[in-house]
Design an enzyme around this catalytic site. Structure first.
Site, PDB file in Angstrom:
ATOM      1  N   LYS A  13       1.026  -1.354   0.074  1.00 45.24           N
ATOM      2  CA  LYS A  13      -0.122  -0.006  -0.107  1.00 45.24           C
ATOM      3  C   LYS A  13       0.845   1.265   0.109  1.00 45.24           C
ATOM      4  O   LYS A  13       0.650   2.103  -0.796  1.00 45.24           O
ATOM      5  CB  LYS A  13      -1.004   0.055   1.135  1.00 45.24           C
ATOM      6  CG  LYS A  13      -1.712  -1.240   1.391  1.00 45.24           C
ATOM      7  CD  LYS A  13      -2.734  -1.314   2.548  1.00 45.24           C
ATOM      8  CE  LYS A  13      -1.982  -1.158   4.018  1.00 45.24           C
ATOM      9  NZ  LYS A  13      -1.300  -2.470   4.211  1.00 45.24           N
ATOM     10  N   ARG A  87     -10.124   0.219   8.671  1.00 38.04           N
ATOM     11  CA  ARG A  87      -9.350  -0.733   8.892  1.00 38.04           C
ATOM     12  C   ARG A  87     -10.706  -1.639   9.782  1.00 38.04           C
ATOM     13  O   ARG A  87     -10.371  -2.959  10.179  1.00 38.04           O
ATOM     14  CB  ARG A  87      -8.424  -0.723   9.919  1.00 38.04           C
ATOM     15  CG  ARG A  87      -6.976  -0.929   9.279  1.00 38.04           C
ATOM     16  CD  ARG A  87      -5.850  -0.723  10.422  1.00 38.04           C
ATOM     17  NE  ARG A  87      -4.686  -1.449  10.240  1.00 38.04           N
ATOM     18  CZ  ARG A  87      -3.664  -0.995   9.474  1.00 38.04           C
ATOM     19  NH1 ARG A  87      -3.697   0.327   9.160  1.00 38.04           N
ATOM     20  NH2 ARG A  87      -2.419  -1.555   9.323  1.00 38.04           N
ATOM     21  N   ARG A 126      11.724  -4.913   5.463  1.00 41.76           N
ATOM     22  CA  ARG A 126      11.417  -3.425   4.921  1.00 41.76           C
ATOM     23  C   ARG A 126      12.090  -2.382   5.900  1.00 41.76           C
ATOM     24  O   ARG A 126      12.400  -2.578   7.151  1.00 41.76           O
ATOM     25  CB  ARG A 126       9.888  -3.325   5.416  1.00 41.76           C
ATOM     26  CG  ARG A 126       9.642  -1.728   5.276  1.00 41.76           C
ATOM     27  CD  ARG A 126       8.089  -1.626   5.139  1.00 41.76           C
ATOM     28  NE  ARG A 126       7.198  -1.959   6.600  1.00 41.76           N
ATOM     29  CZ  ARG A 126       5.991  -1.978   6.358  1.00 41.76           C
ATOM     30  NH1 ARG A 126       5.361  -1.472   5.358  1.00 41.76           N
ATOM     31  NH2 ARG A 126       5.390  -2.285   7.610  1.00 41.76           N
ATOM     32  N   ARG A 160      10.996  -0.223  11.215  1.00 48.85           N
ATOM     33  CA  ARG A 160       9.822   0.237  12.265  1.00 48.85           C
ATOM     34  C   ARG A 160      10.048  -0.932  13.257  1.00 48.85           C
ATOM     35  O   ARG A 160      10.311  -2.039  13.092  1.00 48.85           O
ATOM     36  CB  ARG A 160       8.617  -0.027  11.539  1.00 48.85           C
ATOM     37  CG  ARG A 160       8.016   1.163  10.711  1.00 48.85           C
ATOM     38  CD  ARG A 160       6.999   1.020   9.937  1.00 48.85           C
ATOM     39  NE  ARG A 160       5.650   0.180  10.611  1.00 48.85           N
ATOM     40  CZ  ARG A 160       4.721  -0.061   9.887  1.00 48.85           C
ATOM     41  NH1 ARG A 160       4.597   0.366   8.654  1.00 48.85           N
ATOM     42  NH2 ARG A 160       3.759  -0.549  10.441  1.00 48.85           N
ATOM     43  N   ARG A 171      -0.698  -8.533  13.470  1.00 52.34           N
ATOM     44  CA  ARG A 171      -1.159  -7.573  12.801  1.00 52.34           C
ATOM     45  C   ARG A 171      -1.767  -8.239  11.513  1.00 52.34           C
ATOM     46  O   ARG A 171      -3.062  -7.732  11.045  1.00 52.34           O
ATOM     47  CB  ARG A 171      -0.108  -6.572  12.122  1.00 52.34           C
ATOM     48  CG  ARG A 171       0.480  -5.584  12.920  1.00 52.34           C
ATOM     49  CD  ARG A 171       1.488  -5.145  12.756  1.00 52.34           C
ATOM     50  NE  ARG A 171       1.811  -4.366  11.585  1.00 52.34           N
ATOM     51  CZ  ARG A 171       2.966  -4.315  10.872  1.00 52.34           C
ATOM     52  NH1 ARG A 171       4.099  -4.670  11.617  1.00 52.34           N
ATOM     53  NH2 ARG A 171       3.105  -3.722   9.662  1.00 52.34           N
TER      54      ARG A 171
END
Ligand code: ADP
Ligand code: ADP
Ligand code: ZN
Length: 220
Positions: A13, A87, A126, A160, A171
């Site tokens: 996203k 969400r 990431r 992160r 998640r």
């Protein structure tokens, strides 16, 4: 044009939203980024959100809906890209009200269709530029020059704290339990368009562009 990018953590996203900002002047509205800023700044919202985010659970609907409402009042003339919002069903209904109040509408809900197991690799690899936020990956998208951001040439990068395997699993579970169930709400209105999220970044981009440029929906 206002669109939602919908998909589990790591679906791509943010990567696609950044590209659409650069290529079309649309504005990315990422509740995750807004919350991370609030945490870094130590605002009252940040203090509430910090532990919830570290655990991979969802921050309250009221907080994130208010954040989106504030941002919708700033300039999003060329269109908004909702990334990581809504969400929950409650957030989806809140977004409808926020848009209606501003005489705006939703044009597309783009569902990034992905294989969850592969996403754990995407998320644990990431990292992003500490200066401009450009996203990278240890294996799938390294900077062209080692340790130098392709976009702004900065040398500092950031990972992160919630991008670890255990939090990612939580998640994903939150996505399955609370976010995926809002798809029928948009399907009923004919807004959902699926994209093959496991394809390359460029191929996903091509599929999204075809939707934004008005390719007709395939019957299913
Ligand atoms: P999200 O915002 O949905 O959580 P990101 O856009 O941050 O996901 O992507 C997660 C990671 O996967 C990033 O490191 C990104 O560089 C990488 N990535 C994004 N899209 C693809 C893709 N189509 N193929 C391979 N890696 C990708
Ligand atoms: P990703 O797409 O990679 O999962 P985000 O940056 O969108 O991550 O979100 C990071 C965290 O911020 C989430 O795990 C959650 O705790 C919180 N968060 C972000 N957006 C929302 C939202 N719309 N509702 C509730 N919590 C949110
Ligand atoms: Zn940069």
């Amino acid at each position: 044009m206002n669109i939602i990018l919908l998909g589990p953590p790591g679906a791509g996203k943010g990567t696609q939203a950044h590209r659409l900002e650069q290529q079309r002047g649309m504005v990315q509205l990422s509740t995750g980024d807004m919350l991370r800023h609030a945490v870094a700044a130590g605002t009252p919202i940040g203090l509430k959100a910090k532990a919830v985010m570290a655990a991979g659970e969802l921050v309250s609907d009221a907080i994130v809906s208010a954040l989106i409402g504030e941002r919708l009042d700033t300039s999003v003339d060329k269109g908004a890209i909702f990334d990581g919002f809504p969400r929950t069903q409650h957030q989806a209904e809140a977004l409808d009200l926020l848009l209606a109040d501003r005489a705006r509408k939703l044009d597309h809900v783009i569902e990034l269709d992905v294989n969850e197991e592969a996403l754990v690799d995407r998320i644990t690899g990431r990292f992003s530029c500490a200066n401009c936020g450009a996203g990278y990956h240890d294996r799938f998208k390294l900077p062209r020059v080692e340790n130098t951001c392709d976009v702004c040439s900065a040398h500092e990068f950031h990972r992160r704290p919630d991008d670890n395997e255990q939090t990612v699993r939580t998640r994903m579970a939150e996505y399955r339990a609370k976010t995926a169930p809002i798809l029928p709400y948009y399907r009923e209105r004919g807004l959902v368009r699926a994209v093959e999220g496991m394809a390359s970044v460029d191929e996903v981009a091509r599929q999204i562009d075809a939707i934004l440029d008005g390719a007709p929906a395939l019957p299913f």
